[in-house]
Enzyme design. Structure first.
Site, mmCIF file in Angstrom:
data_model
loop_
_atom_site.group_PDB
_atom_site.id
_atom_site.type_symbol
_atom_site.label_atom_id
_atom_site.label_comp_id
_atom_site.label_asym_id
_atom_site.label_seq_id
_atom_site.Cartn_x
_atom_site.Cartn_y
_atom_site.Cartn_z
ATOM 1 N N ARG A 97 33.865 42.235 27.180
ATOM 2 C CA ARG A 97 32.944 43.360 27.067
ATOM 3 C C ARG A 97 33.609 44.687 27.444
ATOM 4 N NH1 ARG A 97 28.366 45.402 24.716
ATOM 5 N NH2 ARG A 97 27.684 47.168 25.924
ATOM 6 N N ASP A 121 28.393 38.949 29.015
ATOM 7 C CA ASP A 121 27.218 38.138 29.322
ATOM 8 C C ASP A 121 26.267 38.048 28.138
ATOM 9 O OD1 ASP A 121 27.968 37.616 31.924
ATOM 10 O OD2 ASP A 121 27.046 39.445 32.688
ATOM 11 N N ASP A 320 21.836 45.615 37.532
ATOM 12 C CA ASP A 320 22.695 44.520 37.986
ATOM 13 C C ASP A 320 22.224 43.903 39.298
ATOM 14 O OD1 ASP A 320 24.308 44.692 35.792
ATOM 15 O OD2 ASP A 320 25.880 45.865 36.749
#
Length: 435
Positions: A97, A121, A320
């Site tokens: 990513r 993810d 997060d």
């Protein structure tokens, strides 16, 4: 596939130092591609995703020297344009990513870059429109290469400064556009820019390299392009996600813990968000002290309605930490609505917590109501799989609070964001074994 075996129910004590910030590291390491001069960066977290990015830019011809723990010198003088366009390089970018962040520097310096659909993810849609739209506004041409399965960006006559309004305050999008604009011709005004501390840190590095950036820390950045950038030294901030994870760990295990050197002024609303869950914490210089508590009572709003914890762009709560706060709430007193606005799949790990005895109602992909057990009923140990970095650390905290032995598989996901986590936690009194 590795796993953690966790013997839960142990109280922790002592102090712990957070690692360098992963999200900042990915940005500033990518920025080293903007200059031929050496750039030295310290406090780099030596975690899976960061090491992959370092290996990726090494494959381009960047000379990387490890000067010590977490300190590296990068020199991109040997990078050639043809190295950035190979099918092998584009394929490697698609697996990470953070690789999206090399696009802006490569496009600005060499006039060409590929932008593959990024990995990372599987937590829902992760749009890249902001990045590409920004590059196009700077004068790049964009086409889709079916063979490489990537967008091909070209700017043969260089990038041109302009004004733009970002469709979302994307952190990586802002970082990518700022890096590209640093070598563009003229001034670039970026409205609705992300203003996270890590973007501020990137701007500080670029400024020390010779860039001229106005409005740092606000949502309006003006980047005055320069012809060349020079080398510099930079130190990465502590990782605010680790700081929040350790606050949550102290709370759910009812432990007394000191988190040292947290750069408290860069934590924003994070300490207050935990206080709303009843977690008492104290600022002691640049440290956070979390005392042991038998019970954590969730606040209600002034009108008596149920507390809502929701993510928001900075200076709001980072998404997060939503998974960690949800796990902490399972053992608080009271109820709370957890609202994960940004990613629609990040709450899907709650079924594992329900199997452990947590009382959670998943309302939809973005919202869950948590009814706290107030430690009247312990979570049960179990066997589970880590679906992503943040759910992985949340499940680890849940397992540490559950008396008995739990197993978490696919811990490579946790390794992507947390360095040497089992040994660091075992030093506090945890019982975690890697298998």
């Amino acid at each position: 596939m590795s796993s953690f075996i966790i013997e839960g129910g142990h109280t922790l004590s002592g102090s712990i130092v957070p690692q360098g910030a992963k999200n900042e590291a990915l940005q500033v390491i990518s920025a080293t591609l903007l200059t031929e001069d050496p750039v030295t960066i310290s406090n780099i977290p030596e975690i899976r995703d960061v090491c992959k990015l370092i290996a990726l830019i090494e494959s381009l011809g960047v000379e990387v020297m490890r000067l010590g723990k977490g300190e590296y010198r990068f020199c991109a003088a040997g990078v050639k344009p043809e190295n950035t366009c190979t099918s092998e390089f584009v394929k490697r970018c698609a697996e990470l990513r953070g690789s999206v962040l090399v696009t802006g520097p490569l496009l600005a310096r060499f006039g060409e870059a590929y932008f593959p659909k990024p990995g990372g993810d599987k937590i829902g849609r992760r749009r890249v429109d902001t990045h590409i739209d920004g590059f196009i506004k700077l004068g790049a041409q964009c086409s889709y290469d079916k063979e490489k399965k990537a967008y091909h960006l070209t700017a043969p006559y260089g990038l041109k400064g302009c004004g733009m309004l970002l469709d979302e305050a994307s952190v990586t999008g802002t970082a990518n556009i700022v890096m590209a604009a640093a070598l563009a011709d003229g001034a670039t005004r970026i409205y609705n820019a992300a203003c996270e501390p890590y973007v501020q840190q990137l701007c500080a590095l670029l400024s020390s390299m010779g860039a001229w950036i106005e409005g740092i820390g606000s949502n309006l950045l003006t980047v005055h392009g320069v012809r060349t950038l020079r080398g510099a030294r930079h130190r990465i901030l502590p990782d605010m996600i680790e700081v929040g994870s350790f606050i949550g760990m102290a709370a759910i295990t009812r432990s007394e813990l000191t988190i040292k050197d947290v750069s408290y002024n860069d934590l924003g609303i994070i300490p207050e968000a935990f206080r709303r869950l009843g977690v008492k914490l104290e600022q002691r210089g640049d440290d956070i002290f979390v005392p042991s508590q038998e019970s954590y009572e969730i606040e209600s709003f002034i009108d008596g309605s149920i507390m809502t914890v929701a993510d928001a762009p900075w200076p709001g709560l980072t998404p997060d930490l939503i998974s960690v706060m949800l796990v902490v709430a399972t053992q608080c007193k009271g109820s709370v609505l957890i609202h994960q606005k940004m990613f629609e799949s990040r709450l899907f790990f709650v079924d594992k917590l329900i199997d452990m005895g947590a009382q959670i109602i998943l309302c939809d992909p973005h919202r869950a109501v948590v009814i706290g057990l107030d430690h009247m009923h312990d979570l049960r140990p179990g066997k589970m799989t880590s679906p992503d970095i943040r759910a992985g650390i949340a499940l680890l905290l849940a397992a540490m609070s559950a008396p008995g032995v739990s197993e978490i598989e696919n811990i490579e996901q946790i390794d992507r964001g947390y360095e040497d986590i089992e040994n660091r936690l075992n030093a506090l009194g945890a019982k975690i074994v890697r298998k």
